[in-house]
Motif scaffolding. Structure first.
Motif, PDB file in Angstrom:
ATOM      1  N   VAL A 145      40.953  84.814  20.784  1.00  0.00           N
ATOM      2  CA  VAL A 145      41.610  85.949  20.910  1.00  0.00           C
ATOM      3  C   VAL A 145      42.301  86.117  19.605  1.00  0.00           C
ATOM      4  O   VAL A 145      42.310  85.450  18.743  1.00  0.00           O
ATOM      5  N   SER A 146      42.681  87.351  19.762  1.00  0.00           N
ATOM      6  CA  SER A 146      43.399  87.776  18.190  1.00  0.00           C
ATOM      7  C   SER A 146      44.774  87.356  18.360  1.00  0.00           C
ATOM      8  O   SER A 146      45.240  86.791  19.321  1.00  0.00           O
ATOM      9  N   VAL A 147      45.423  87.046  17.046  1.00  0.00           N
ATOM     10  CA  VAL A 147      46.647  86.473  17.084  1.00  0.00           C
ATOM     11  C   VAL A 147      47.605  87.527  17.779  1.00  0.00           C
ATOM     12  O   VAL A 147      48.636  86.735  18.648  1.00  0.00           O
ATOM     13  N   GLY A 148      47.397  88.736  17.812  1.00  0.00           N
ATOM     14  CA  GLY A 148      48.503  89.484  18.599  1.00  0.00           C
ATOM     15  C   GLY A 148      48.391  89.297  19.740  1.00  0.00           C
ATOM     16  O   GLY A 148      49.367  89.339  20.519  1.00  0.00           O
ATOM     17  N   GLN A 149      47.085  88.887  20.538  1.00  0.00           N
ATOM     18  CA  GLN A 149      46.867  88.808  21.861  1.00  0.00           C
ATOM     19  C   GLN A 149      47.644  87.328  22.199  1.00  0.00           C
ATOM     20  O   GLN A 149      48.357  87.254  23.164  1.00  0.00           O
ATOM     21  N   LEU A 150      47.322  86.356  21.519  1.00  0.00           N
ATOM     22  CA  LEU A 150      47.926  85.143  21.802  1.00  0.00           C
ATOM     23  C   LEU A 150      49.311  84.946  21.825  1.00  0.00           C
ATOM     24  O   LEU A 150      49.947  84.463  22.638  1.00  0.00           O
ATOM     25  N   LEU A 151      49.815  85.982  21.029  1.00  0.00           N
ATOM     26  CA  LEU A 151      51.307  85.873  21.079  1.00  0.00           C
ATOM     27  C   LEU A 151      52.015  86.915  22.195  1.00  0.00           C
ATOM     28  O   LEU A 151      52.767  86.657  22.880  1.00  0.00           O
ATOM     29  N   TRP A 152      51.493  88.274  22.229  1.00  0.00           N
ATOM     30  CA  TRP A 152      51.815  89.170  23.009  1.00  0.00           C
ATOM     31  C   TRP A 152      51.291  89.330  24.447  1.00  0.00           C
ATOM     32  O   TRP A 152      51.835  90.362  25.291  1.00  0.00           O
ATOM     33  N   GLY A 153      50.332  88.536  24.595  1.00  0.00           N
ATOM     34  CA  GLY A 153      49.611  88.596  26.024  1.00  0.00           C
ATOM     35  C   GLY A 153      48.165  89.210  25.992  1.00  0.00           C
ATOM     36  O   GLY A 153      48.003  90.151  25.328  1.00  0.00           O
ATOM     37  N   TYR A 154      47.035  88.370  26.688  1.00  0.00           N
ATOM     38  CA  TYR A 154      45.936  89.101  26.929  1.00  0.00           C
ATOM     39  C   TYR A 154      45.823  88.730  28.497  1.00  0.00           C
ATOM     40  O   TYR A 154      46.469  87.775  29.093  1.00  0.00           O
ATOM     41  N   GLU A 155      44.963  89.267  29.030  1.00  0.00           N
ATOM     42  CA  GLU A 155      44.522  89.294  30.486  1.00  0.00           C
ATOM     43  C   GLU A 155      43.697  87.976  30.755  1.00  0.00           C
ATOM     44  O   GLU A 155      42.793  87.621  29.776  1.00  0.00           O
ATOM     45  N   ASP A 156      44.279  87.159  31.615  1.00  0.00           N
ATOM     46  CA  ASP A 156      43.875  85.978  31.696  1.00  0.00           C
ATOM     47  C   ASP A 156      43.250  85.932  33.057  1.00  0.00           C
ATOM     48  O   ASP A 156      44.001  86.127  34.151  1.00  0.00           O
ATOM     49  N   PRO A 157      41.987  85.499  33.300  1.00  0.00           N
ATOM     50  CA  PRO A 157      41.244  85.795  34.629  1.00  0.00           C
ATOM     51  C   PRO A 157      41.980  84.501  35.702  1.00  0.00           C
ATOM     52  O   PRO A 157      42.063  84.937  36.759  1.00  0.00           O
ATOM     53  N   LEU A 158      42.221  83.508  35.048  1.00  0.00           N
ATOM     54  CA  LEU A 158      42.873  82.588  36.046  1.00  0.00           C
ATOM     55  C   LEU A 158      44.256  83.012  36.503  1.00  0.00           C
ATOM     56  O   LEU A 158      44.616  82.812  37.650  1.00  0.00           O
ATOM     57  N   LEU A 159      45.250  83.425  35.605  1.00  0.00           N
ATOM     58  CA  LEU A 159      46.245  83.955  36.107  1.00  0.00           C
ATOM     59  C   LEU A 159      46.133  85.066  37.058  1.00  0.00           C
ATOM     60  O   LEU A 159      47.100  85.198  37.855  1.00  0.00           O
ATOM     61  N   LYS A 160      45.324  85.837  36.845  1.00  0.00           N
ATOM     62  CA  LYS A 160      45.089  87.082  37.711  1.00  0.00           C
ATOM     63  C   LYS A 160      44.723  86.745  38.963  1.00  0.00           C
ATOM     64  O   LYS A 160      45.317  86.773  40.117  1.00  0.00           O
ATOM     65  N   LEU A 161      43.795  85.616  38.971  1.00  0.00           N
ATOM     66  CA  LEU A 161      43.496  85.120  40.273  1.00  0.00           C
ATOM     67  C   LEU A 161      44.540  84.445  40.866  1.00  0.00           C
ATOM     68  O   LEU A 161      44.712  84.585  42.249  1.00  0.00           O
ATOM     69  N   ALA A 162      45.115  83.566  40.179  1.00  0.00           N
ATOM     70  CA  ALA A 162      46.522  82.879  40.734  1.00  0.00           C
ATOM     71  C   ALA A 162      47.515  83.787  41.249  1.00  0.00           C
ATOM     72  O   ALA A 162      48.225  83.621  42.377  1.00  0.00           O
ATOM     73  N   LYS A 163      47.731  84.719  40.681  1.00  0.00           N
ATOM     74  CA  LYS A 163      48.491  85.829  41.109  1.00  0.00           C
ATOM     75  C   LYS A 163      48.316  86.194  42.602  1.00  0.00           C
ATOM     76  O   LYS A 163      49.178  86.567  43.413  1.00  0.00           O
ATOM     77  N   ASP A 164      46.826  86.455  42.728  1.00  0.00           N
ATOM     78  CA  ASP A 164      46.678  87.151  44.161  1.00  0.00           C
ATOM     79  C   ASP A 164      46.594  85.900  45.181  1.00  0.00           C
ATOM     80  O   ASP A 164      46.729  86.210  46.419  1.00  0.00           O
ATOM     81  N   VAL A 165      46.417  84.804  44.670  1.00  0.00           N
ATOM     82  CA  VAL A 165      46.013  83.585  45.572  1.00  0.00           C
ATOM     83  C   VAL A 165      47.253  82.793  45.902  1.00  0.00           C
ATOM     84  O   VAL A 165      47.900  82.595  47.373  1.00  0.00           O
ATOM     85  N   VAL A 166      47.914  82.434  44.959  1.00  0.00           N
ATOM     86  CA  VAL A 166      49.312  81.430  45.192  1.00  0.00           C
ATOM     87  C   VAL A 166      50.244  82.401  46.022  1.00  0.00           C
ATOM     88  O   VAL A 166      50.475  83.524  45.440  1.00  0.00           O
ATOM     89  N   PRO A 167      51.242  81.437  46.558  1.00  0.00           N
ATOM     90  CA  PRO A 167      52.589  82.266  47.325  1.00  0.00           C
ATOM     91  C   PRO A 167      53.280  82.925  45.986  1.00  0.00           C
ATOM     92  O   PRO A 167      53.406  82.307  44.765  1.00  0.00           O
ATOM     93  N   LYS A 168      53.950  84.115  46.168  1.00  0.00           N
ATOM     94  CA  LYS A 168      54.787  84.756  45.310  1.00  0.00           C
ATOM     95  C   LYS A 168      55.636  84.004  44.451  1.00  0.00           C
ATOM     96  O   LYS A 168      55.661  84.105  43.339  1.00  0.00           O
TER      97      LYS A 168
END
Ligand SMILES: *[C@@H]1O[C@H](CO)[C@@H](O)[C@H](O)[C@H]1NC(C)=O
Ligand SMILES: *[C@@H]1O[C@H](CO)[C@@H](O)[C@H](O)[C@H]1NC(C)=O
Ligand SMILES: *[C@@H]1O[C@H](CO)[C@@H](O)[C@H](O)[C@H]1NC(C)=O
Ligand SMILES: *[C@@H]1O[C@H](CO)[C@@H](O)[C@H](O)[C@H]1NC(C)=O
Ligand SMILES: *[C@@H]1O[C@H](CO)[C@@H](O)[C@H](O)[C@H]1NC(C)=O
Ligand SMILES: *[C@@H]1O[C@H](CO)[C@@H](O)[C@H](O)[C@H]1NC(C)=O
Length: 529
Positions: free
Chosen positions: A183-206
């Motif tokens: 990832v770029s340094v900017g992404q590492l610090l300020w955020g990049y879309e992560d497939p696992l987090l995206k998935l977790a958000k849909d699956v795991v209780p809020k």
């Protein structure tokens, strides 16, 4: 001799007519001197305490609300240059420290509400702007770093049921998730879309898991924080000035074993309760640090603008293992085993990710941690220690470098094939120094004034009062003695039958009502009826 006598005559005859007034005045001067000697510092402290209290329109309040400083955060990222060899051949990871990537900050407290009980509630706003001139490298530079969301998930699954780990492995297979990400340094610090987090958000209780789809080490920190902070204004109790009362309505952290370790009664690092001595322990609270950080006196220093300050640093055993610092027992609620020497386990504050904080380059930590990787130079207190310079009488921070390294404590999980070869290791990700290099000149001038004037004023006042008092006393007493002496000789020289009487008179200190002696100065005899 003759002149002196004339002077005395003049003094006693004109404005010192009532000589006892002079003695009283000189005594008052001396007494004032004693009062100044005893109480001047207390008055100054009272004055300081009154003036630094946070209140609308106050000078300190304005400085606190929108600090007139330019904080700067310098970020250093450990780029992994042999990810494949590390995973496939079991080589030590070779790290390349990149940076600094410099962000200029602006701090402001917004939505301020004063409460009736001497506290004020607010949201902290911090904005970060990349400064290419001070930086060594660009925000768009690509780096290879451990996949923190993935390794957090796999490390956490260590104690889960086996079928869960296998399920996890196949999901990661489908989503093509790898243990290292580029990832770029900017992404590492300020955020990049992560497939696992995206998935977790849909699956795991809020309410249970990460509220984000993106991952970044400073994700969500640019802007106004949603956290509501309540701090003491110092009104009523100056010893709590600037300390956190509540954080999002909570007066304690929920994570640790004792009330002391759960305390959040620390400052944000900009202002401390005044009248700091070399014995004082300062406390800084930061949400991401997940505890109070104690700071103890180290040195006296000169800072910008000639302001004298005290340097405070964390005690060397602050993150020590329990054997070396039993007080850290409370920070190990699920242990033993507890964190290795020099690391602080913040996983409870980081959604159970196995994040461990340390000082940069594993300063004050077990050297084995640094030797487990290649490319991290020996820690240097100059470059890697955490310190803060504070003006002791006022409690104002003059300079500071908050230095922290973020590490991921990875556990090997054989069942998940993607990470089966990722050994147990404390993997350094990055470190940063967040701080201010000095206060602007108007503020240092004010501080200098506030700290140099009172002692000088005290000395001057003392000298003036004591010298004037003593001189006056001396002069009046000398004149008196001389006068009475002359009186006696005059009387003796004059009519002899007065002599006996006269002796009595001078013994009774001239207080008896007047019997005017011939040739004597009328001023010497009290005018009292
Ligand atoms: C980081 O390391 C990778 C190799 O793993 C390399 O391709 C990349 O250029 C490095 N990044 C920088 C900014 O040096
Ligand atoms: C706090 O202030 C910001 C703007 O400064 C505003 O957008 C936000 O709605 C405010 N929040 C609250 C809770 O008042
Ligand atoms: C002061 O008042 C605020 C708002 O009512 C409250 O949240 C806080 O707990 C109080 N603090 C103390 C020390 O009583
Ligand atoms: C932070 O936010 C401001 C706008 O609020 C923006 O200009 C700036 O580029 C952001 N900084 C980073 C590092 O994203
Ligand atoms: C500071 O601590 C030392 C040793 O603990 C003690 O001797 C000294 O009196 C203390 N000074 C003050 C001002 O409390
Ligand atoms: C860190 O703390 C968490 C929560 O208490 C615990 O489960 C974990 O085992 C700790 N990690 C280490 C390496 O001690």
């Amino acid at each position: 001799m003759h002149n002196k006598r004339k002077l005395c005559d003049k003094l006693t005859s004109s404005f010192l007519r009532k000589w006892w007034v002079v003695i009283v005045i000189s005594l008052i001067l001396l007494l004032s001197g004693v009062l100044v000697a005893c109480f001047f510092n207390a008055w100054v402290n009272f004055f300081i305490d009154h003036h630094i209290t946070l209140k609308e329109g106050g000078q300190v309040f304005d400085m606190w609300r929108k600090p007139p400083v330019q904080p700067v955060i310098r970020v250093y990222v450990y780029n992994v240059t042999n990810a494949d060899d590390f995973l496939n051949n079991g080589d030590k990871p070779i790290l390349d420290e990149l940076g600094p990537f410099v962000y200029v900050e602006e701090w402001e407290k917004v939505n301020l509400t004063f409460n009736d009980n001497g506290t004020v509630t607010f949201n902290q706003r911090k904005t970060y702007r990349f400064d290419p001139d001070q930086s060594e490298g660009d925000e768009n530079d690509m780096v290879v770093v451990p996949n923190i969301p993935m390794l957090s998930a796999t490390s956490q699954s260590k104690h889960a049921a086996r079928f869960l780990r296998l399920a996890m492995a196949s999901i990661m297979d489908i989503l093509k998730i790898k243990p290292f990400v580029e990832v770029s340094v900017g992404q590492l610090l300020w955020g990049y879309e992560d497939p696992l987090l995206k998935l977790a958000k849909d699956v795991v209780p809020k309410e249970q898991k990460l509220p984000y789809e993106e991952f970044g080490l400073l994700y969500g920190k640019n802007g106004t924080s949603k956290d509501l902070v309540t701090v003491f204004t110092g009104a009523g109790d100056i010893t709590k000035f600037g300390l956190v009362d509540k954080y999002n309505g909570m007066s304690h952290l929920p994570h640790w074993k004792t009330e002391k370790c759960n305390s959040i009664a620390g400052s944000d690092g900009s202002l401390f309760p005044p009248h700091i001595t070399k014995n004082t322990t300062l406390h800084v609270f930061d949400k991401d640090l997940c505890r109070l950080l104690p700071l103890v006196f180290k040195d006296e220093v000169d800072t910008r603008g000639g302001v004298r300050g005290y340097r405070f640093t964390p005690p060397e055993n602050v993150f020590a293992e329990i054997e070396k610092n039993p007080e850290n027992e409370c920070f190990c609620p699920s242990g033993p085993p507890c964190a290795p020497h020099g690391l602080f386990n913040v996983s409870l504050c980081q959604f159970d990710s196995p994040v461990m904080l340390s000082f940069p380059h594993f300063y004050l930590a077990d050297p084995k941690l640094r030797e487990a990787v290649e490319g991290i130079s020996e820690p240097d207190p100059e470059k890697h220690s955490f310190w803060l310079d504070v003006q002791p009488t006022m409690g104002v921070s003059l300079r500071a470098q908050a230095r922290v390294q973020i590490n991921l404590a990875v556990s090997q999980v054989i069942d998940i094939k993607q990470v089966a070869t990722f050994p147990d290791i404390v993997f350094p990700i990055m470190w940063f120094e967040d701080g201010i290099s000095g206060l602007p000149e108007p503020v240092t001038n004010l501080l200098n004034l506030a700290t140099t004037v009172p002692p000088v004023a005290r000395s001057v006042l003392l000298y003036v009062l004591f010298i004037a008092g003593l001189l006056l006393l001396l002069v009046s007493v000398t004149c008196l003695v001389r006068k009475s002496g002359r009186q006696e000789t005059l009387s003796l020289e004059g009519t002899a039958h007065y002599a006996a009487n006269d002796e009595k008179k001078s013994k009774s200190n001239g207080q008896s009502n007047g019997h005017k002696y011939p040739g004597s100065n009328p001023g010497f005899i009290p005018d009292r009826p």
